[in-house]
Motif scaffolding. Structure first.
Motif, PDB file in Angstrom:
ATOM      1  N   ARG A  19       1.365   4.178  -3.119  1.00  0.00           N
ATOM      2  CA  ARG A  19       1.147   5.620  -2.911  1.00  0.00           C
ATOM      3  C   ARG A  19       2.421   6.446  -3.046  1.00  0.00           C
ATOM      4  O   ARG A  19       2.362   7.677  -3.023  1.00  0.00           O
ATOM      5  CB  ARG A  19       0.544   5.864  -1.522  1.00  0.00           C
ATOM      6  N   VAL A  63      -1.960  -2.550  -6.247  1.00  0.00           N
ATOM      7  CA  VAL A  63      -1.441  -3.037  -4.972  1.00  0.00           C
ATOM      8  C   VAL A  63      -1.226  -4.548  -5.033  1.00  0.00           C
ATOM      9  O   VAL A  63      -0.203  -5.076  -4.550  1.00  0.00           O
ATOM     10  CB  VAL A  63      -2.390  -2.676  -3.815  1.00  0.00           C
ATOM     11  N   GLU A  74       0.841  -1.206   0.000  1.00  0.00           N
ATOM     12  CA  GLU A  74       0.000   0.000   0.000  1.00  0.00           C
ATOM     13  C   GLU A  74       0.875   1.254   0.000  1.00  0.00           C
ATOM     14  O   GLU A  74       0.618   2.213  -0.730  1.00  0.00           O
ATOM     15  CB  GLU A  74      -0.922   0.000   1.219  1.00  0.00           C
ATOM     16  N   ASP A  75       1.923   1.244   0.842  1.00  0.00           N
ATOM     17  CA  ASP A  75       2.835   2.380   0.882  1.00  0.00           C
ATOM     18  C   ASP A  75       3.541   2.564  -0.457  1.00  0.00           C
ATOM     19  O   ASP A  75       3.719   3.689  -0.932  1.00  0.00           O
ATOM     20  CB  ASP A  75       3.885   2.186   1.983  1.00  0.00           C
TER      21      ASP A  75
END
Length: 383
Positions: free
Chosen positions: A359, A372, A355-356
């Motif tokens: 983004r 993802v 997820e990081d």
């Protein structure tokens, strides 16, 4: 839309380049320097090679050596306080990416105090004033922080890294002296060198690439491909070539962006304190394979720059495989870990890390749009 190039006002290259620091400092009318570095470079006498030159001509300075690997918000805040208290009108940043990145954040905040909350600089911040002038002295051959408009800071509380991009933060002068890089341990030399190769390859295939940046990145790939093995072995000529190759890569990627390797590497460093270059190096061959069908003829150009036999005539499908194979072999030859589990990565953390990565500011530049779920699969394939 016009393409933009931002580079140092002045840069010095080759053995003995640091000897120009006092002349450059005085010619620019500076009076006092804040020397930003880390304790290892003080302990091993590397920073002394620069401060000794300042001593010879009576340039006043104070030293802040509190910079940590993967520098944090707290590091920046401490540095800002130091610079303000010492009354310096310029910064001399000595080190790898960590001291130079931290110096950029410090210099920006000193000149733009409304951004004293370091997190407010994430992404592209609307700063109005150029950084307190920075003279950058790299001691590793990989990050190219001395010629980029980017810096990366770690938010320990939220377990994340964030990238700041600011046209006002580029050092006014860079002194790329391979003599300062001769003391790099083999593992650091390998990791930073593969980071430089990552910059060159991602900069070549990123969505923002254009002819001028391609020229820089292909030359960087050629130089790094022929010199990294020798550099890791401790060869002086290899380290001098790597010092140039990584700088040329920085000239390019700073202006066009990167891609998924960096997007995936940043959270690995934030979660596990893995050195940035190691994280990039471990990911590069696999992400290259993931991207290969979305790169047009670029992998043929990579193969040619690396000297792959038959690169001109083989099918694009075949040469893409060979380009990936050549980078994978280079990574193995310089001792990069083959799996991320060797670096301490835990399988149960992968969904959150992905997820990081999704983004991260670098990820949208990747030539292949991702998800993802696909990022998780890439991480899993490297466990």
């Amino acid at each position: 839309m016009a393409n933009r190039m931002i580079l140092n006002e002045t840069s010095y290259h080759g053995k003995g380049a640091i000897e120009a620091i006092p002349t450059e400092f005085i010619a620019r009318g500076f009076k006092k320097a804040a020397v930003i570095t880390d304790k290892d470079l003080i302990q091993f006498g590397v920073a002394d090679k620069v401060t000794g030159l300042l001593d010879q001509v009576g340039i006043e300075y104070e030293v802040f050596d509190g910079i940590m690997p993967n520098p944090t918000i707290e590091n920046v805040q401490e540095g800002v306080t130091f610079v303000k208290n010492c009354g310096a009108d310029a910064i001399i940043a000595i080190g790898g990416g960590s001291p130079i990145d931290t110096a950029k954040a410090i210099g920006i905040i000193v000149a733009n105090p409304e951004f004293s909350d370091v997190v407010s600089l994430e992404g592209v911040a609307a700063t109005q004033n150029p950084s307190l002038p920075i003279l950058a002295v790299p001691t590793t051959s990989g990050t190219a922080a001395e010629v980029t408009i980017n810096y990366v800071i770690t938010d320990k509380e939220k377990q994340r890294k964030f990238v700041c991009v600011d046209v006002h933060d580029i050092p006014v002068a860079a002194f790329v002296d391979s003599d300062l890089m001769m003391g790099m341990p083999k593992a650091l030399c390998a990791a930073t060198g593969m980071d430089a190769m990552t910059h060159a390859i991602e900069g070549l295939i990123t969505k923002g690439a254009w002819e001028m940046s391609d020229m820089l990145h292909l030359k960087a790939i050629e130089i790094i491909g022929r010199s990294l093995r020798d550099s890791v072995a401790g060869d002086a000529k290899g380290r001098e070539e790597m010092a140039l190759g990584q700088y040329i890569a920085g000239m390019g990627f700073s202006n066009v962006g990167l891609g998924l390797v960096h997007g995936m590497a940043h959270p690995l460093s934030a979660w596990y304190n893995i050195p940035h270059g190691v994280a990039c190096a471990a990911l590069l061959p696999t992400v290259m394979t993931y991207n290969k069908d979305f790169t047009g003829e670029k992998y043929r150009e990579i193969a040619k720059a690396l000297g792959v036999a038959g690169a001109e005539t083989k099918t694009i499908e075949a040469i893409r495989e060979e380009a990936c194979g050549a980078i994978n072999q280079l990574s193995k030859d310089v001792g990069i870990p083959a799996t991320i589990s060797e670096l301490g990565v835990k399988a149960e953390d992968l969904p959150a890390i992905a997820e990081d990565a999704f983004r991260d500011v670098c990820t949208p530049g990747n030539p292949r749009d991702t998800t993802v779920e696909e990022i998780i699969a890439i991480y899993q394939s490297l466990m």
